[in-house]
Design an enzyme around this catalytic site. Structure first.
Site, PDB file in Angstrom:
ATOM      1  N   ASN A  54      11.082 -11.903   5.357  1.00 62.14           N
ATOM      2  CA  ASN A  54       9.904 -12.498   4.416  1.00 62.14           C
ATOM      3  C   ASN A  54       9.732 -13.964   4.040  1.00 62.14           C
ATOM      4  O   ASN A  54      11.110 -14.325   3.275  1.00 62.14           O
ATOM      5  CB  ASN A  54       8.876 -11.422   3.412  1.00 62.14           C
ATOM      6  CG  ASN A  54       9.571 -10.609   2.716  1.00 62.14           C
ATOM      7  OD1 ASN A  54       9.943 -11.797   1.418  1.00 62.14           O
ATOM      8  ND2 ASN A  54       9.490  -9.731   2.844  1.00 62.14           N
ATOM      9  N   ASP A  82       8.629  -3.823   5.140  1.00 67.14           N
ATOM     10  CA  ASP A  82       7.945  -2.687   5.326  1.00 67.14           C
ATOM     11  C   ASP A  82       8.303  -1.859   6.667  1.00 67.14           C
ATOM     12  O   ASP A  82       8.465  -0.616   7.422  1.00 67.14           O
ATOM     13  CB  ASP A  82       6.500  -2.491   5.509  1.00 67.14           C
ATOM     14  CG  ASP A  82       5.597  -2.376   4.530  1.00 67.14           C
ATOM     15  OD1 ASP A  82       6.097  -2.286   3.129  1.00 67.14           O
ATOM     16  OD2 ASP A  82       4.795  -3.500   4.133  1.00 67.14           O
ATOM     17  N   LYS A 125      23.167 -11.839  22.097  1.00 63.75           N
ATOM     18  CA  LYS A 125      21.182 -12.416  21.344  1.00 63.75           C
ATOM     19  C   LYS A 125      20.030 -12.089  22.883  1.00 63.75           C
ATOM     20  O   LYS A 125      21.166 -12.283  23.667  1.00 63.75           O
ATOM     21  CB  LYS A 125      21.917 -13.674  21.969  1.00 63.75           C
ATOM     22  CG  LYS A 125      20.833 -14.377  21.493  1.00 63.75           C
ATOM     23  CD  LYS A 125      21.477 -16.137  20.602  1.00 63.75           C
ATOM     24  CE  LYS A 125      20.132 -17.027  21.227  1.00 63.75           C
ATOM     25  NZ  LYS A 125      20.353 -18.573  21.290  1.00 63.75           N
ATOM     26  N   PHE A 129       6.102  -4.114  -8.603  1.00 63.19           N
ATOM     27  CA  PHE A 129       5.367  -5.404  -8.292  1.00 63.19           C
ATOM     28  C   PHE A 129       5.069  -5.397  -6.885  1.00 63.19           C
ATOM     29  O   PHE A 129       4.367  -4.340  -6.182  1.00 63.19           O
ATOM     30  CB  PHE A 129       6.266  -6.510  -7.804  1.00 63.19           C
ATOM     31  CG  PHE A 129       7.215  -7.480  -8.838  1.00 63.19           C
ATOM     32  CD1 PHE A 129       7.641  -6.388  -9.875  1.00 63.19           C
ATOM     33  CD2 PHE A 129       6.396  -8.073  -9.142  1.00 63.19           C
ATOM     34  CE1 PHE A 129       7.884  -7.307 -10.988  1.00 63.19           C
ATOM     35  CE2 PHE A 129       7.082  -8.784 -10.104  1.00 63.19           C
ATOM     36  CZ  PHE A 129       7.479  -8.647 -11.227  1.00 63.19           C
ATOM     37  N   LYS A 149      -1.865   1.183  -6.350  1.00 62.12           N
ATOM     38  CA  LYS A 149      -0.063   1.178  -5.976  1.00 62.12           C
ATOM     39  C   LYS A 149       0.481   2.519  -7.431  1.00 62.12           C
ATOM     40  O   LYS A 149       2.004   3.265  -7.318  1.00 62.12           O
ATOM     41  CB  LYS A 149       0.749   0.530  -5.747  1.00 62.12           C
ATOM     42  CG  LYS A 149       0.374  -0.509  -4.127  1.00 62.12           C
ATOM     43  CD  LYS A 149       0.997  -1.892  -4.113  1.00 62.12           C
ATOM     44  CE  LYS A 149       0.223  -2.537  -2.441  1.00 62.12           C
ATOM     45  NZ  LYS A 149       0.860  -3.904  -1.654  1.00 62.12           N
ATOM     46  N   LYS A 207       2.600   5.555  -6.068  1.00 56.49           N
ATOM     47  CA  LYS A 207       4.103   5.359  -6.358  1.00 56.49           C
ATOM     48  C   LYS A 207       4.582   6.064  -7.412  1.00 56.49           C
ATOM     49  O   LYS A 207       5.389   5.983  -8.349  1.00 56.49           O
ATOM     50  CB  LYS A 207       4.337   3.808  -5.817  1.00 56.49           C
ATOM     51  CG  LYS A 207       4.034   3.360  -4.098  1.00 56.49           C
ATOM     52  CD  LYS A 207       5.203   2.473  -3.898  1.00 56.49           C
ATOM     53  CE  LYS A 207       4.287   1.689  -3.033  1.00 56.49           C
ATOM     54  NZ  LYS A 207       5.020   1.021  -2.119  1.00 56.49           N
TER      55      LYS A 207
HETATM   56  N1  CTP Z   1       8.396  -1.557  -1.770  1.00 56.80           N
HETATM   57  C1  CTP Z   1       9.423  -0.988  -1.547  1.00 56.80           C
HETATM   58  N2  CTP Z   1       9.524  -0.356  -0.670  1.00 56.80           N
HETATM   59  C2  CTP Z   1       9.327  -0.250   1.324  1.00 56.80           C
HETATM   60  C3  CTP Z   1       7.866  -1.175   0.462  1.00 56.80           C
HETATM   61  C4  CTP Z   1       7.412  -1.595  -1.051  1.00 56.80           C
HETATM   62  O1  CTP Z   1       9.902   0.231  -2.103  1.00 56.80           O
HETATM   63  N3  CTP Z   1       9.379  -0.282   2.077  1.00 56.80           N
HETATM   64  C5  CTP Z   1       7.946  -1.666  -3.028  1.00 56.80           C
HETATM   65  C6  CTP Z   1       8.263  -3.208  -3.950  1.00 56.80           C
HETATM   66  O2  CTP Z   1       9.289  -3.336  -3.934  1.00 56.80           O
HETATM   67  C7  CTP Z   1       6.834  -3.254  -4.607  1.00 56.80           C
HETATM   68  C8  CTP Z   1       5.980  -2.270  -4.046  1.00 56.80           C
HETATM   69  O3  CTP Z   1       6.857  -1.271  -3.452  1.00 56.80           O
HETATM   70  O4  CTP Z   1       7.236  -3.151  -6.136  1.00 56.80           O
HETATM   71  C9  CTP Z   1       4.920  -2.705  -3.559  1.00 56.80           C
HETATM   72  O5  CTP Z   1       5.165  -3.854  -2.704  1.00 56.80           O
HETATM   73  P1  CTP Z   1       4.439  -3.671  -1.523  1.00 56.80           P
HETATM   74  O6  CTP Z   1       4.559  -5.002  -0.142  1.00 56.80           O
HETATM   75  O7  CTP Z   1       3.075  -4.763  -1.694  1.00 56.80           O
HETATM   76  O8  CTP Z   1       2.891  -2.393  -1.017  1.00 56.80           O
HETATM   77  P2  CTP Z   1       3.544  -1.537   0.242  1.00 56.80           P
HETATM   78  O9  CTP Z   1       3.353  -0.445  -0.427  1.00 56.80           O
HETATM   79  O10 CTP Z   1       3.994  -1.813   1.464  1.00 56.80           O
HETATM   80  O11 CTP Z   1       1.554  -2.085   0.452  1.00 56.80           O
HETATM   81  P3  CTP Z   1       1.305  -3.244   1.493  1.00 56.80           P
HETATM   82  O12 CTP Z   1       2.010  -3.381   2.156  1.00 56.80           O
HETATM   83  O13 CTP Z   1       0.589  -2.343   2.403  1.00 56.80           O
HETATM   84  O14 CTP Z   1       0.180  -4.210   1.012  1.00 56.80           O
END
Ligand code: CTP
Length: 415
Positions: A211, A280, A290, A325, A339, A343
């Protein structure tokens, strides 16, 4: 809370090393940052750089003589150290280090240091044989016992054409220690883990899913926590930022590596800030070779990565502060609150990724800060200022918790 050099009285002691010319640049930088810089030069320092150079760059007359009649009307030998906010000795020669380690007061600088009751930061610079000699090492040990901050010199080629340890530390490092000495230590005793940057999930040896995270927000959080007195460990995905001085950094690539590194540090931490943008998903199968265009599949099967923050929320220790975050493109407060609850977080910093001033690679950010009791919209500011605003809130939360019933358990987490 704003930190910085503006308005601070910095006494710079320059001693006789070829590296004195570099410190002329530091004095100029401090003066431009609106510090009030006074310079004391030893006799041997004046053989390397003229006092006029330091006078012009600091905008102030340079102090040299212990028995200067003009200076002694003002009692310079006491007043210089007493009235400063901070003393920086750079470059510090073996002779000056020995003098200070033994409490001698036989020149203006050593006398001013004895009279100072403010942070003293020493930047040794000398040939590595001199630096590594037991006498110098013992003297440095004594200075540390006095509470002086002695920085480790850099390694590399020295003026004497020898390789080794003894080069004047770099300004990027020195300035962090100066800022730390000038910043109220409201995170002193805290052990902070910050995660930063993106993760990368390999498709094959050439390609990955990732990302746009630059790591700037996480690195700013790590740097500002260090300045406010915390011990900081950074777990960083791949970014192109230098590791901030004073911070222990573990580099990781994938979400699973980040999980291992972060959970491995969670027992140690009193505060965990998960500012990393964790992928995610990862490709369900990583190809060893490759993938070729002709034979490449047109879709990629994905496997879900562990949610590190959710795991940290489940195993949270009493008294530990967990900060998440969320980067959102819509419904910032609703998503943030969801969240926070899901969490088991204490605080969540939500930012919009649709604006150019708050996006991943921007130098600025605007955060909606949510906790269990309410929401606060922080102003648009550079990421370092935003990091300080987040720490302001975290510091208040820690303080108010330690005043609540059950505070022994909260303190136990900080032992
Ligand atoms: N986070 C994490 N591990 C993951 C995904 C996210 O620890 N696999 C943490 C990020 O570091 C951040 C928080 O979760 O502090 C929120 O991340 P975000 O990507 O906004 O949330 P998601 O729970 O993945 O929700 P979505 O992508 O559906 O918005």
């Amino acid at each position: 809370m704003r930190t910085g050099f503006a308005g601070k009285k910095v006494l710079v002691g320059v001693t006789g090393s070829i590296a004195a010319f570099k410190v002329a640049g530091w004095v100029s930088t401090l003066a431009k940052a609106e510090a009030q810089v006074s310079v004391v030069m030893t006799e041997s320092a004046c053989r390397f750089v003229t006092p006029l150079t330091f006078a012009a760059l600091s905008g102030n007359q340079v102090h040299r003589e212990l028995f200067d009649p003009g200076g002694e009307e003002r009692m310079d030998h006491i007043a210089l150290g007493r009235d400063a906010d901070l003393v920086l000795i750079a470059p510090a020669t073996a002779a000056t280090i020995a003098r200070l380690a033994n409490g001698l007061a036989d020149d203006l600088l050593s006398t001013a240091v004895l009279a100072a009751r403010v942070p003293i930061i020493i930047c040794p610079a000398m040939n590595s044989r001199m630096y590594l000699h037991p006498a110098t090492q013992e003297n440095i040990g004594r200075l540390k016992k006095f509470g002086y901050q002695v920085l480790t010199p850099g390694e590399g080629m020295m003026a004497c054409r020898e390789e080794g340890t003894g080069r004047l530390p770099e300004w990027e490092e020195v300035s962090e220690y100066l800022l730390r000495a000038l910043t109220p230590q409201d995170l002193l005793g805290e052990r902070v883990v910050v995660t930063a940057g993106p993760t990368r999930e390999a498709l094959d040896p050439a390609r990955f899913l990732s990302n746009r995270s630059s790591g700037k927000m996480g690195y700013a959080l790590a740097r500002t926590a260090f300045r406010r007195g915390a011990q900081v460990q950074l777990v960083s995905g791949p970014v192109s930022l230098p590791v901030p001085p004073g911070i222990d950094c573990k580099f990781v690539t994938t979400a699973r590596e980040m999980r291992e590194a972060t959970l491995g540090r969670s027992d140690w931490a009193t505060i965990i800030v998960k500012s990393a943008a964790v992928s995610d998903f990862r490709p369900a199968f990583e190809q060893a070779e490759k993938v070729k265009k002709e034979t490449a599949p047109r879709s990629v099967e994905l496997a879900e990565n562990p949610d590190i923050l959710a795991e940290l929320g489940k195993s949270k220790k009493k008294g530990q502060l967990l900060v998440g975050f969320a980067a959102e493109s819509a419904n910032l407060e609703g998503e943030g609150r969801r969240k926070l609850e899901k969490k088991n977080l204490d605080l969540i910093a939500v930012n919009s990724i649709t604006s150019e001033t708050t996006g991943f690679a921007a130098d600025t950010n605007q955060i909606l800060l949510l906790d269990r009791h309410g929401a606060e919209q922080l102003p648009l500011a550079d990421k370092e200022q935003v990091a300080d605003m987040i720490w302001d809130r975290a510091a208040v939360m820690i303080k108010s918790r330690s005043e609540e019933p059950g505070k022994q358990e909260i303190q136990a987490c900080r032992q």
